[in-house]
Design a protein around this motif. Structure first.
Motif, PDB file in Angstrom:
ATOM      1  N   CYS A  88       0.837  -1.210   0.000  1.00  0.00           N
ATOM      2  CA  CYS A  88       0.000   0.000   0.000  1.00  0.00           C
ATOM      3  C   CYS A  88       0.869   1.256   0.000  1.00  0.00           C
ATOM      4  N   VAL A  89       1.932   1.241   0.799  1.00  0.00           N
ATOM      5  CA  VAL A  89       2.827   2.406   0.840  1.00  0.00           C
ATOM      6  C   VAL A  89       3.501   2.604  -0.515  1.00  0.00           C
ATOM      7  N   VAL A  90       3.962   1.514  -1.119  1.00  0.00           N
ATOM      8  CA  VAL A  90       4.578   1.618  -2.452  1.00  0.00           C
ATOM      9  C   VAL A  90       3.576   2.176  -3.458  1.00  0.00           C
ATOM     10  N   MET A  91       2.324   1.719  -3.366  1.00  0.00           N
ATOM     11  CA  MET A  91       1.296   2.225  -4.277  1.00  0.00           C
ATOM     12  C   MET A  91       1.076   3.717  -4.077  1.00  0.00           C
ATOM     13  N   LEU A  92       1.061   4.171  -2.820  1.00  0.00           N
ATOM     14  CA  LEU A  92       0.891   5.602  -2.555  1.00  0.00           C
ATOM     15  C   LEU A  92       2.067   6.410  -3.094  1.00  0.00           C
ATOM     16  N   ILE A  93       3.280   5.857  -2.978  1.00  0.00           N
ATOM     17  CA  ILE A  93       4.449   6.550  -3.516  1.00  0.00           C
ATOM     18  C   ILE A  93       4.350   6.647  -5.037  1.00  0.00           C
ATOM     19  N   LEU A  94       3.956   5.547  -5.681  1.00  0.00           N
ATOM     20  CA  LEU A  94       3.798   5.563  -7.142  1.00  0.00           C
ATOM     21  C   LEU A  94       2.713   6.545  -7.558  1.00  0.00           C
ATOM     22  N   LEU A  95       1.632   6.614  -6.776  1.00  0.00           N
ATOM     23  CA  LEU A  95       0.570   7.577  -7.080  1.00  0.00           C
ATOM     24  C   LEU A  95       1.057   9.005  -6.900  1.00  0.00           C
ATOM     25  N   TYR A  96       1.915   9.216  -5.893  1.00  0.00           N
ATOM     26  CA  TYR A  96       2.486  10.561  -5.713  1.00  0.00           C
ATOM     27  C   TYR A  96       3.309  10.969  -6.933  1.00  0.00           C
ATOM     28  N   PHE A  97       4.163  10.049  -7.412  1.00  0.00           N
ATOM     29  CA  PHE A  97       4.958  10.362  -8.600  1.00  0.00           C
ATOM     30  C   PHE A  97       4.052  10.570  -9.818  1.00  0.00           C
ATOM     31  N   THR A  98       2.998   9.773  -9.914  1.00  0.00           N
ATOM     32  CA  THR A  98       2.064   9.936 -11.023  1.00  0.00           C
ATOM     33  C   THR A  98       1.444  11.331 -11.015  1.00  0.00           C
ATOM     34  N   LYS A  99       0.993  11.757  -9.839  1.00  0.00           N
ATOM     35  CA  LYS A  99       0.381  13.089  -9.725  1.00  0.00           C
ATOM     36  C   LYS A  99       1.400  14.182  -9.993  1.00  0.00           C
ATOM     37  N   PHE A 100       2.586  14.011  -9.488  1.00  0.00           N
ATOM     38  CA  PHE A 100       3.637  15.015  -9.704  1.00  0.00           C
ATOM     39  C   PHE A 100       3.955  15.146 -11.191  1.00  0.00           C
ATOM     40  N   ILE A 101       4.109  14.018 -11.875  1.00  0.00           N
ATOM     41  CA  ILE A 101       4.428  14.041 -13.309  1.00  0.00           C
ATOM     42  C   ILE A 101       3.294  14.693 -14.089  1.00  0.00           C
ATOM     43  N   LYS A 102       2.062  14.343 -13.735  1.00  0.00           N
ATOM     44  CA  LYS A 102       0.918  14.924 -14.451  1.00  0.00           C
ATOM     45  C   LYS A 102       0.860  16.439 -14.266  1.00  0.00           C
ATOM     46  N   ASN A 103       1.049  16.909 -13.025  1.00  0.00           N
ATOM     47  CA  ASN A 103       0.915  18.343 -12.760  1.00  0.00           C
ATOM     48  C   ASN A 103       2.071  19.157 -13.313  1.00  0.00           C
ATOM     49  N   ASN A 104       3.246  18.556 -13.439  1.00  0.00           N
ATOM     50  CA  ASN A 104       4.425  19.322 -13.823  1.00  0.00           C
ATOM     51  C   ASN A 104       4.839  19.115 -15.285  1.00  0.00           C
ATOM     52  N   TYR A 105       4.448  18.002 -15.869  1.00  0.00           N
ATOM     53  CA  TYR A 105       4.871  17.731 -17.242  1.00  0.00           C
ATOM     54  C   TYR A 105       3.695  17.683 -18.228  1.00  0.00           C
ATOM     55  N   PHE A 106       2.524  17.291 -17.745  1.00  0.00           N
ATOM     56  CA  PHE A 106       1.391  17.118 -18.648  1.00  0.00           C
ATOM     57  C   PHE A 106       0.155  17.834 -18.107  1.00  0.00           C
ATOM     58  N   GLU A 107       0.376  19.032 -17.587  1.00  0.00           N
ATOM     59  CA  GLU A 107      -0.733  19.772 -16.990  1.00  0.00           C
ATOM     60  C   GLU A 107      -1.823  20.059 -18.018  1.00  0.00           C
ATOM     61  N   ASP A 108      -1.428  20.371 -19.256  1.00  0.00           N
ATOM     62  CA  ASP A 108      -2.386  20.693 -20.314  1.00  0.00           C
ATOM     63  C   ASP A 108      -2.602  19.525 -21.271  1.00  0.00           C
ATOM     64  N   THR A 109      -2.165  18.348 -20.878  1.00  0.00           N
ATOM     65  CA  THR A 109      -2.284  17.170 -21.745  1.00  0.00           C
ATOM     66  C   THR A 109      -3.114  16.105 -21.056  1.00  0.00           C
ATOM     67  N   ASP A 110      -4.059  15.550 -21.769  1.00  0.00           N
ATOM     68  CA  ASP A 110      -4.860  14.452 -21.236  1.00  0.00           C
ATOM     69  C   ASP A 110      -4.027  13.171 -21.250  1.00  0.00           C
ATOM     70  N   VAL A 111      -3.928  12.551 -20.079  1.00  0.00           N
ATOM     71  CA  VAL A 111      -3.181  11.299 -19.950  1.00  0.00           C
ATOM     72  C   VAL A 111      -4.184  10.151 -19.935  1.00  0.00           C
ATOM     73  N   GLU A 112      -4.171   9.340 -20.982  1.00  0.00           N
ATOM     74  CA  GLU A 112      -5.098   8.230 -21.096  1.00  0.00           C
ATOM     75  C   GLU A 112      -4.314   6.946 -21.353  1.00  0.00           C
ATOM     76  N   ARG A 113      -4.830   5.873 -20.768  1.00  0.00           N
ATOM     77  CA  ARG A 113      -4.119   4.603 -20.832  1.00  0.00           C
ATOM     78  C   ARG A 113      -4.012   4.080 -22.262  1.00  0.00           C
ATOM     79  N   ASN A 114      -5.027   4.334 -23.084  1.00  0.00           N
ATOM     80  CA  ASN A 114      -5.059   3.781 -24.439  1.00  0.00           C
ATOM     81  C   ASN A 114      -4.565   4.764 -25.491  1.00  0.00           C
ATOM     82  N   VAL A 115      -4.016   5.896 -25.056  1.00  0.00           N
ATOM     83  CA  VAL A 115      -3.514   6.905 -25.994  1.00  0.00           C
ATOM     84  C   VAL A 115      -1.999   6.909 -25.946  1.00  0.00           C
ATOM     85  N   ASP A 116      -1.362   6.682 -27.090  1.00  0.00           N
ATOM     86  CA  ASP A 116       0.092   6.682 -27.155  1.00  0.00           C
ATOM     87  C   ASP A 116       0.621   8.107 -27.012  1.00  0.00           C
TER      88      ASP A 116
END
Length: 924
Positions: free
Chosen positions: A29-57
């Motif tokens: 669970c802790v590892v999952m929370l850490i991965l989610l933190y990095f996911t949120k950080f990457i989204k907010n700082n690198y793809f703030e104006d980009t939709d991140v979708e699992r099926n979109v390359d």
């Protein structure tokens, strides 16, 4: 059966395996929370104006489309600027000028009734005598292309005049080139004429204007104006100042120290008053901008043509794509103009020009995994594609035609743009898009389910901790006994500090592994699988350690010792105890405690102050001196106090060694040490008096016992003699003979008691004379045992001996040693349990001879060993057996008088006596 199943279930729940299982779930669970933190950080700082979708390359994201279309816009701008550049009119005149001295010639001047002279018709006169320049004429006049002047001005912020002298553009500090753009009509005059006008109009008595001129716009150079300068002043927007080397006015300033008499100056006509008198015209000249040669005047007259050429130069020599690190290759060409064929390699090194379109396309296809192709195989046709992670080519539309305003002019344009994200080749210039692709692929795994995963991880983590706490016992059982866990024996603060040190140390080490994520421009490919494994293992260890600390806190709370076992609480109690101890020692102790506390607090405050505040050097030196003095004073007090304590200890050792005359030297000591020394001296005086009194009392007691014993012994001797005489008479009365036997037995016992009492008194007072000789202790004991063994057998007692067969030589008085042995054997004889065995051993131990007598008492011994050694004390409290209670006391005193050691120990009904004598030196 049910009870056994419950026990097994309880053991399972509280087993180590269940705890490890829960810790594993919690760590996941802790590892999952850490991965989610990095996911949120990457989204907010690198793809703030980009939709991140699992099926979109990544190649299908808006960011990539924007990259391509921004490049298309850049090509469109170049195309548009190039068209405007080609349409520049180089033949038409864009600048004209005339000499101001011609305009104010007497033949052109009229005089009205007011007496002032006016120009008859300025513009008519100007048109008749002006000199005009087109771009071609200017280039021929300067013998240099106009593009070279535009290049210097737009890129380097300077220009060269016709003599090759460089002139810097200072913007608002000089006559701003860009501010006075689009002026096409000028008047010229020489520097001497300019100075003549200034001298004829300006004044040096403008005190009211100086205070105004020194404030507001251009205040940085107005501060140099003084009352000796020439000033012409109409209002805040129209003023003129001339110093020895500069001129200032509302338009700016110019250095005139290098402008000589015949130097031609250019002034825009639009700033002049050409409809008034000659004086008003000349006055307006002083308030107008001045160019010191024709170059800036002509360039400003170019207007939009200047900006067109400047933009084209900027695209050709200062590629704007160098602002990014995207590996973007673009190729555009026209069927009409071969020179427009360009492969633009977007990097910090600028452009690379290649003219073979087939090779360009091949290079892009071999290097880039995202390619935009437009108009290559057909007019207006797009054939864009991207490669996925498996290397498959996928068609896509990147070209946004709405971004290009005039598509009709693009009929001859063909475009190839390639973008690399590292799938085909690893390029330094392409690492930014490679990094974004890697981060995007990571982010799209979890981002769509972020809220669900986050809430689930939190809930499971809370449940795991709740389960561990419910199953957490304050003790564990080993061999049926409750035991405290090893981690619970340590100080909690130390455990927390160790955890914090480990956490921050690992964070410091591993933070560099995430540099590629947290630093926007970094892509070193640092986070390798080995490093991920290291981070996972270390994180697991830290997590388990944290869980153990939390469970330890709970166990301490359950045992109700949490507060008591805190190191801080123990420290407070220790300090409180030290204060109480110091208080019991009186004023000196309290003073010493307060002094030590003040030094400690001062040291802590000094360290904190240096860490928090930045003191000047002088203040630091001052604090260092104070700090040193306080500590030296404390050291001095401590040393003096320790010196007094050492004196007291040395004197106490002498007193303990028997020197009752020893006294503590109190000179040079003070405080609590002085009080302690005086107390020791007083105690020693009292001890001397008590010892003297005890010696006197003991002597008096011994004398009393001896005298009384002698007084009793005289009549007792008579009684014994008369009993002996009665026995000699022939008496037939059996009853009378029985009385005589009793009288004889009791008198003999009383005689023995008196002799024992006298001997015990002499032994305790040390008045017995000793005849110390060398004798064999083993042979001596064999003889004593041989004389007594029959008596023991008659009393149903056995004697077991273990006497050293070697000679055991000691220094002793044989007569008194016999008395000691007989007393011990008599004691065993009287009080041993019938049918038991008496054990007697004699052995050598290091430098001593040790004799041990051990027997089982017929009665339970409720007395201590010390009580049994007192006079007249017997193990038989009912006194049903014969004995005086002096045997052991006499044996102990005689043993000690012969430098021996007499010890008794009792183990329930087992009575043990150990007698130790030093071996002779030869034996040692």
């Amino acid at each position: 059966m049910n009870d056994n199943s419950k026990v097994k279930k309880n053991d399972l729940l509280h087993s180590r395996a269940s705890k490890v299982f829960l810790e594993l779930i919690g760590f996941v669970c802790v590892v999952m929370l850490i991965l989610l933190y990095f996911t949120k950080f990457i989204k907010n700082n690198y793809f703030e104006d980009t939709d991140v979708e699992r099926n979109v390359d990544y190649a299908e994201t808006q960011h990539i489309k924007d990259c391509f279309n921004n490049e298309i816009l850049r090509i469109a701008n170049i195309h548009d600027i190039n068209n405007r550049y080609l349409s520049i009119d180089r033949e038409s005149n864009i600048m004209d000028y005339c000499d101001i001295s011609t305009l104010i010639d007497n033949t052109l001047i009229i005089q009205l009734d007011d007496g002032k002279e006016y120009i008859e018709d300025f513009w008519e006169t100007y048109d008749n005598i002006r000199t005009s320049f087109s771009i071609n004429e200017f280039e021929a006049y300067c013998d240099s292309p106009v593009e070279s002047f535009v290049y210097d001005i737009s890129l380097n912020n300077y220009y060269n005049d016709l003599d090759g002298n460089a002139h810097a553009l200072y913007n608002d500090k000089d006559y701003s080139f860009y501010e006075y753009m689009y002026n096409s009509s000028y008047v010229t005059l020489s520097a001497n004429e300019y100075r003549r006008i200034a001298l004829s109009i300006a004044d040096t008595n403008m005190d009211s204007a100086y205070s105004i001129l020194k404030d507001g716009k251009y205040s940085s150079y107005r501060q140099s104006i003084d009352s000796n300068d020439l000033v012409a002043f109409d209002d805040y927007e129209h003023y003129f100042v001339m110093t020895s080397d500069k001129i200032y006015n509302n338009c700016g300033y110019m250095d005139i120290s290098n402008i000589y008499g015949d130097t031609i100056l250019y002034i825009p006509v639009s700033y002049l008053n050409v409809y008034g008198s000659i004086e008003e015209l000349e006055r307006s000249i002083l308030f107008a901008p001045v160019f010191e040669n024709i170059v800036p005047a002509f360039i400003s007259a170019m207007g939009e043509d200047f900006y067109t050429i400047s933009s084209l130069i900027f695209y050709n020599y200062n590629d704007e794509s160098s602002e990014t690190t995207t590996a973007l290759y673009s190729y555009s060409f026209s069927d009409e103009t071969a020179d427009s064929n360009v492969l633009n390699y977007k990097s910090d090194q600028g452009g690379v020009y290649i003219y073979d379109s087939s090779e360009d396309l091949k290079y892009i296809e071999e290097t880039c995994d995202m390619v935009l192709i437009y108009g290559i195989n057909g007019e207006g046709k797009e054939e864009s594609y991207y490669l996925d992670s498996d290397g498959n080519r996928n068609s896509i539309s990147y070209f946004d035609s709405t971004l290009v305003s005039d598509m009709d002019s693009w009929s001859d344009i063909k475009i190839i743009i390639g973008l690399s994200s590292g799938l085909i080749s690893k390029l330094d210039v392409g690492r930014y898009e490679e990094k974004r692709r890697v981060l995007y692929n990571f982010c799209r795994i979890l981002y769509e389910d972020y809220n669900l995963l986050f809430c689930t991880s939190i809930i499971v983590l809370v449940l795991v901790f709740a389960a561990m706490m419910l199953l957490n016992n304050p003790y564990y059982y080993q061999d049926g006994e409750k035991r405290i866990f090893l981690i619970d024996r340590g100080w909690l603060e130390v455990l927390v500090i160790i955890f914090a040190a480990l956490f921050f140390s690992f964070s410091k080490i591993f933070m560099g592994f995430f540099e590629d994520i947290f630093q926007y421009d970094s892509w070193q490919r640092i986070l390798t699988p080995i490093k991920v494994t290291m981070i996972t293992i270390d994180s697991a260890l830290i997590f388990v350690y944290l869980v153990e600390i939390i469970l330890s806190i709970q166990r301490r709370l359950k045992r109700r010792v949490f507060i008591d076992e805190l190191l801080l609480v123990k420290l407070v109690r220790w300090v409180s105890g030290m204060f109480e101890m110091a208080s019991r020692q009186g004023r000196g102790g309290r003073v010493a405690f307060i002094r030590g506390s003040m030094v400690f607090v001062f040291n802590i405050l000094a360290i904190l102050a240096i860490q928090i505040w930045h003191f000047p050097v002088i203040a630091l030196i001052f604090f260092d001196v104070i700090y040193a003095l306080v500590n030296l004073l404390s050291i001095s007090k401590t040393v003096k106090n320790e010196e007094g304590v050492d004196r007291v200890l040395n004197t106490a050792r002498e007193i303990g060694g028997g020197n009752l005359e020893a006294q503590v030297d109190t000179e040079g000591i003070g405080g609590s040490s002085l009080t302690l020394a005086q107390t020791i001296n007083g105690m020693n005086d009292a001890l001397n008096a008590a010892v003297e009194k005890s010696v006197r009392d003991e002597k008096m007691k011994a004398e009393l016992i001896t005298n009384v014993s002698h007084d009793i012994k005289t009549p007792l001797t008579s009684i014994i003699n008369y009993v002996s005489l009665i026995r000699r008479e022939k008496v037939d009365n059996e009853k009378l003979l029985g009385y005589v036997d009793i009288l004889d037995s009791k008198s003999q016992r009383l005689k023995q008691l008196i002799e024992d009492l006298i001997e015990a008194s002499k032994a305790s007072s040390g008045e017995i004379e000793m005849d110390i000789i060398s004798l064999d202790f083993s042979e001596f004991m064999n003889q004593v045992i041989g004389e007594s063994i029959d008596r023991f057998h008659d009393n149903d007692l056995e004697i077991s001996t273990d006497i050293s067969k070697e000679t055991v030589m000691i220094n002793a008085d044989g007569r008194h040693l016999v008395r000691i042995a007989e007393n011990l054997l008599n004691n065993a004889y009287k009080y041993s349990e019938k049918g038991s065995t008496i054990y007697l051993t004699l052995r050598k131990e290091e430098n001593n001879a040790v004799m041990t007598v051990k027997n089982r008492s017929s009665q339970k011994l409720d007395l201590s060993a010390d009580e049994l050694l007192e006079r007249f004390v017997r193990g038989d409290r009912s006194r049903s057996t014969e004995g005086s209670g002096l045997g052991l006391s006499i044996a102990k005193s005689l043993t000690e008088l012969m430098n021996g050691k007499f010890e008794i120990s009792i183990d329930d009904a087992i009575f043990i006596v150990n007698i130790t004598f030093p071996l002779m030196k030869e034996e040692q």
